[in-house]
Design a protein around this motif. Structure first.
Motif, PDB file in Angstrom:
ATOM      1  N   GLY A   1      -2.218  20.210 -14.536  1.00  0.00           N
ATOM      2  CA  GLY A   1      -1.227  19.328 -15.122  1.00  0.00           C
ATOM      3  C   GLY A   1       0.194  19.706 -14.745  1.00  0.00           C
ATOM      4  O   GLY A   1       1.160  19.357 -15.443  1.00  0.00           O
ATOM      5  N   SER A   2       0.333  20.412 -13.630  1.00  0.00           N
ATOM      6  CA  SER A   2       1.653  20.799 -13.144  1.00  0.00           C
ATOM      7  C   SER A   2       1.527  21.239 -11.686  1.00  0.00           C
ATOM      8  O   SER A   2       0.412  21.418 -11.167  1.00  0.00           O
ATOM      9  CB  SER A   2       2.242  21.954 -13.980  1.00  0.00           C
ATOM     10  N   CYS A   3       2.673  21.443 -11.031  1.00  0.00           N
ATOM     11  CA  CYS A   3       2.666  21.920  -9.642  1.00  0.00           C
ATOM     12  C   CYS A   3       2.602  23.438  -9.629  1.00  0.00           C
ATOM     13  O   CYS A   3       3.491  24.107 -10.175  1.00  0.00           O
ATOM     14  CB  CYS A   3       3.915  21.436  -8.918  1.00  0.00           C
TER      15      CYS A   3
ATOM     16  N   ASP B   1      -5.011  22.054  -3.176  1.00  0.00           N
ATOM     17  CA  ASP B   1      -3.683  21.919  -3.776  1.00  0.00           C
ATOM     18  C   ASP B   1      -3.598  20.659  -4.632  1.00  0.00           C
ATOM     19  O   ASP B   1      -2.998  20.673  -5.711  1.00  0.00           O
ATOM     20  CB  ASP B   1      -2.614  21.894  -2.686  1.00  0.00           C
ATOM     21  N   PHE B   2      -4.164  19.576  -4.134  1.00  0.00           N
ATOM     22  CA  PHE B   2      -4.185  18.335  -4.917  1.00  0.00           C
ATOM     23  C   PHE B   2      -5.016  18.523  -6.187  1.00  0.00           C
ATOM     24  O   PHE B   2      -4.610  18.118  -7.283  1.00  0.00           O
ATOM     25  CB  PHE B   2      -4.762  17.189  -4.079  1.00  0.00           C
ATOM     26  N   ASP B   3      -6.178  19.163  -6.039  1.00  0.00           N
ATOM     27  CA  ASP B   3      -7.033  19.403  -7.202  1.00  0.00           C
ATOM     28  C   ASP B   3      -6.334  20.295  -8.228  1.00  0.00           C
ATOM     29  O   ASP B   3      -6.463  20.084  -9.443  1.00  0.00           O
ATOM     30  CB  ASP B   3      -8.350  20.051  -6.765  1.00  0.00           C
ATOM     31  N   ALA B   4      -5.601  21.292  -7.758  1.00  0.00           N
ATOM     32  CA  ALA B   4      -4.916  22.212  -8.670  1.00  0.00           C
ATOM     33  C   ALA B   4      -3.843  21.498  -9.482  1.00  0.00           C
ATOM     34  O   ALA B   4      -3.658  21.770 -10.677  1.00  0.00           O
ATOM     35  CB  ALA B   4      -4.309  23.373  -7.889  1.00  0.00           C
TER      36      ALA B   4
ATOM     37  N   GLY C   1       0.796  -1.217   0.000  1.00  0.00           N
ATOM     38  CA  GLY C   1       0.000   0.000   0.000  1.00  0.00           C
ATOM     39  C   GLY C   1       0.830   1.268   0.000  1.00  0.00           C
ATOM     40  O   GLY C   1       0.512   2.230  -0.720  1.00  0.00           O
ATOM     41  N   LEU C   2       1.915   1.314   0.799  1.00  0.00           N
ATOM     42  CA  LEU C   2       2.700   2.545   0.876  1.00  0.00           C
ATOM     43  C   LEU C   2       3.444   2.846  -0.423  1.00  0.00           C
ATOM     44  O   LEU C   2       3.441   4.006  -0.873  1.00  0.00           O
ATOM     45  CB  LEU C   2       3.663   2.481   2.064  1.00  0.00           C
ATOM     46  N   PRO C   3       4.089   1.860  -1.079  1.00  0.00           N
ATOM     47  CA  PRO C   3       4.688   2.179  -2.388  1.00  0.00           C
ATOM     48  C   PRO C   3       3.659   2.638  -3.421  1.00  0.00           C
ATOM     49  O   PRO C   3       3.950   3.498  -4.260  1.00  0.00           O
ATOM     50  CB  PRO C   3       5.343   0.858  -2.798  1.00  0.00           C
ATOM     51  N   TRP C   4       2.466   2.065  -3.382  1.00  0.00           N
ATOM     52  CA  TRP C   4       1.396   2.482  -4.295  1.00  0.00           C
ATOM     53  C   TRP C   4       1.014   3.939  -4.002  1.00  0.00           C
ATOM     54  O   TRP C   4       0.872   4.754  -4.925  1.00  0.00           O
ATOM     55  CB  TRP C   4       0.207   1.551  -4.141  1.00  0.00           C
ATOM     56  N   ALA C   5       0.857   4.266  -2.714  1.00  0.00           N
ATOM     57  CA  ALA C   5       0.534   5.650  -2.348  1.00  0.00           C
ATOM     58  C   ALA C   5       1.646   6.600  -2.790  1.00  0.00           C
ATOM     59  O   ALA C   5       1.377   7.705  -3.296  1.00  0.00           O
ATOM     60  CB  ALA C   5       0.313   5.748  -0.838  1.00  0.00           C
ATOM     61  N   GLU C   6       2.889   6.185  -2.610  1.00  0.00           N
ATOM     62  CA  GLU C   6       4.008   7.029  -3.043  1.00  0.00           C
ATOM     63  C   GLU C   6       3.963   7.257  -4.555  1.00  0.00           C
ATOM     64  O   GLU C   6       4.185   8.379  -5.040  1.00  0.00           O
ATOM     65  CB  GLU C   6       5.336   6.382  -2.655  1.00  0.00           C
ATOM     66  N   GLN C   7       3.671   6.207  -5.298  1.00  0.00           N
ATOM     67  CA  GLN C   7       3.607   6.335  -6.755  1.00  0.00           C
ATOM     68  C   GLN C   7       2.501   7.295  -7.176  1.00  0.00           C
ATOM     69  O   GLN C   7       2.691   8.152  -8.057  1.00  0.00           O
ATOM     70  CB  GLN C   7       3.368   4.964  -7.385  1.00  0.00           C
ATOM     71  N   LEU C   8       1.329   7.187  -6.549  1.00  0.00           N
ATOM     72  CA  LEU C   8       0.227   8.089  -6.875  1.00  0.00           C
ATOM     73  C   LEU C   8       0.577   9.537  -6.552  1.00  0.00           C
ATOM     74  O   LEU C   8       0.300  10.458  -7.344  1.00  0.00           O
ATOM     75  CB  LEU C   8      -1.028   7.669  -6.104  1.00  0.00           C
ATOM     76  N   LEU C   9       1.199   9.753  -5.402  1.00  0.00           N
ATOM     77  CA  LEU C   9       1.589  11.110  -5.014  1.00  0.00           C
ATOM     78  C   LEU C   9       2.647  11.672  -5.948  1.00  0.00           C
ATOM     79  O   LEU C   9       2.642  12.871  -6.264  1.00  0.00           O
ATOM     80  CB  LEU C   9       2.090  11.115  -3.571  1.00  0.00           C
ATOM     81  N   THR C  10       3.567  10.829  -6.401  1.00  0.00           N
ATOM     82  CA  THR C  10       4.587  11.262  -7.353  1.00  0.00           C
ATOM     83  C   THR C  10       3.947  11.708  -8.666  1.00  0.00           C
ATOM     84  O   THR C  10       4.328  12.736  -9.246  1.00  0.00           O
ATOM     85  CB  THR C  10       5.594  10.133  -7.608  1.00  0.00           C
TER      86      THR C  10
ATOM     87  N   ASP D   1       2.079  15.035  -8.075  1.00  0.00           N
ATOM     88  CA  ASP D   1       3.019  16.144  -7.942  1.00  0.00           C
ATOM     89  C   ASP D   1       3.603  16.547  -9.291  1.00  0.00           C
ATOM     90  O   ASP D   1       3.886  17.726  -9.536  1.00  0.00           O
ATOM     91  CB  ASP D   1       4.139  15.746  -6.970  1.00  0.00           C
ATOM     92  N   ALA D   2       3.784  15.567 -10.170  1.00  0.00           N
ATOM     93  CA  ALA D   2       4.351  15.851 -11.496  1.00  0.00           C
ATOM     94  C   ALA D   2       3.302  16.350 -12.483  1.00  0.00           C
ATOM     95  O   ALA D   2       3.639  16.642 -13.643  1.00  0.00           O
ATOM     96  CB  ALA D   2       5.013  14.594 -12.044  1.00  0.00           C
ATOM     97  N   GLY D   3       2.056  16.436 -12.059  1.00  0.00           N
ATOM     98  CA  GLY D   3       1.006  16.916 -12.947  1.00  0.00           C
ATOM     99  C   GLY D   3       0.371  15.854 -13.802  1.00  0.00           C
ATOM    100  O   GLY D   3      -0.355  16.156 -14.761  1.00  0.00           O
ATOM    101  N   ARG D   4       0.617  14.600 -13.470  1.00  0.00           N
ATOM    102  CA  ARG D   4       0.069  13.498 -14.247  1.00  0.00           C
ATOM    103  C   ARG D   4      -1.032  12.749 -13.491  1.00  0.00           C
ATOM    104  O   ARG D   4      -1.413  11.642 -13.861  1.00  0.00           O
ATOM    105  CB  ARG D   4       1.185  12.517 -14.631  1.00  0.00           C
TER     106      ARG D   4
END
Length: 425
Positions: A419-421, A411-414, A353-362, A365-368
């Motif tokens: 499509g960017s930070c 911030d997450f929605d933005a 679960g934590l690596p999956w959460a990290e991947q989603l957050l990455t 954050d990258a706008g993808r």
């Protein structure tokens, strides 16, 4: 003496020698315990003082000790372990104590060992704390030379051997049963409870694991009394605590203050408020594994129950600040990266679960990121919640994610909409 933890420290932060420590009243608490009290009397003093564990959970120390079998026929040997595997991001309180006043910890462990009937004790030290290790080793030799450890401590009937064990482990070793496995030479995975360590711990024997700062409170409690210690607190909880502030403030640092000190006082008077050009958006009150709170919570008292009712945890008492120029998505991604790589992999919600959460957050954050990713993150936090894992690593890792989504959702929605930070434009 209103600062029992740091009042005797040298201005240059060099470690106190045994002679310097004794001149400041050191080993008076141990003498009081051994000469004037039986183990039950020491236990009662700790209960009366209302000392709560300083490692993060805040469980009453005297009650924790009372779970160990006592009396005639109780299993022997019994073990005492100091949890000095301090790896919580933003936390460095134990490091200060061990580097600057190692005899305070040694005396505290001798008092605890006497109360518990523990003949063998260990300091389980974070491997990167090489300076603390050197200072502790010298202090241990001094304590043995002066009869403060070993056989017939201070001329009394109590004997205890104390060993320094330098960890080769990771963040998971801070969990008490994973620590015990590591000390036995096993993989540092948490154990199923019950049985609890007080009944079956190190090598299957009764064992108590206490945090370094917790043990460092004992000398003053025994020397000055439980009522004196309780009176140090400014709210419900007793004694003092080491509080830290990290982030874009004028003077980040670490201070010993009464339990119940308002967060605003720590933030404004000790840390000097936000650095020029920065505005406070939120903060974690107890280290990286605690929920974010908003600036309106600054007036809260730094007590376990008060912070708990506000929706977070006092934890280690280490404030981590989020300012208006720091992206909360990137901050949470960075924290999740740490927790994901530190998972022992013993249970699925944490390991996967934590690596999956990290991947989603990455990706976010990258706008993808995609809107549905936010719902997936919340689902992962639920699956990693209390009761679904062997230990508290995953629930702690989920805390900043779910609280950031609740408090800083825009911030997450933005990130997803643009499509960017927004903070990198």
């Amino acid at each position: 003496m209103d600062k029992p933890l740091t009042g005797a420290l040298r201005d240059d932060r060099r470690p106190l020698t045994l002679a310097e420590y004794r001149s400041a009243g050191g080993y008076r608490g141990l003498q009081q315990a051994i000469k004037n009290l039986d183990p039950e009397g020491v236990l009662q003093q700790v209960k009366d003082a209302n000392l709560r564990g300083r490692g993060g959970a805040g469980f009453p120390t005297g009650i924790k000790w009372s779970f160990m079998p006592r009396g005639v026929g109780a299993p022997k040997p019994r073990y005492l372990i100091c949890n000095a595997d301090e790896m919580e991001p933003g936390t460095f309180k134990d490091r200060l104590l061990m580097e600057a006043n190692p005899h305070l910890l040694i005396e505290g462990m001798a008092i605890a060992g006497y109360a518990l009937g523990a003949s063998i004790a260990f300091i389980f030290l974070r491997g990167e704390y090489t300076r603390a290790a050197a200072h502790l080793q010298r202090a241990l030799q001094e304590a043995y030379d002066e009869g403060c450890l070993g056989s017939n401590i201070l001329g009394g009937p109590f004997s205890m051997e104390l060993y320094l064990h330098t960890s080769a482990g990771r963040y998971i070793c801070g969990e008490e049963t994973a620590l015990i496995n590591a000390l036995e030479g096993r993989r540092a995975n948490p154990r199923t409870k019950p049985p609890f360590p007080q009944v079956s711990g190190l090598f299957g024997q009764p064992t108590v694991v206490n945090n370094c700062e917790t043990l460092c409170n004992l000398p003053a409690i025994l020397a000055e009394g439980a009522a004196w210690y309780r009176a140090l607190g400014r709210h419900e909880d007793a004694g003092t605590k080491l509080f830290a502030v990290t982030g874009n403030v004028r003077t980040p640092g670490l201070w010993e203050l009464p339990m119940g000190t308002p967060i605003a006082e720590i933030f404004e008077q000790c840390a000097g408020g936000m650095a020029e050009g920065y505005r406070l958006r939120g903060f974690q009150p107890g280290g990286a594994s605690t929920d974010f709170l908003l600036p309106q919570s600054l007036e809260l008292a730094m007590d376990y129950d008060v912070i708990g009712k506000a929706g977070s945890r006092l934890g280690t008492g280490s404030l981590i600040l989020l300012d208006d120029r720091t992206c909360p998505v990137a901050m949470v991604q960075n924290l999740t990266h740490f927790f994901a790589q530190e998972s022992c992999g013993w249970c699925t919600p944490c390991r996967d679960g934590l690596p999956w959460a990290e991947q989603l957050l990455t990706e976010i954050d990258a706008g993808r990121g995609r809107p549905e990713d936010l719902d997936t993150l919340l689902d992962l936090c639920d699956q990693a919640g209390p009761g679904n894992t062997f230990c508290a690593l995953a629930p702690g890792a989920a805390a900043p994610i779910q609280s950031a989504l609740r408090l800083f959702r825009e911030d997450f929605d933005a990130h997803i909409a643009r499509g960017s930070c927004p903070y990198h434009d």
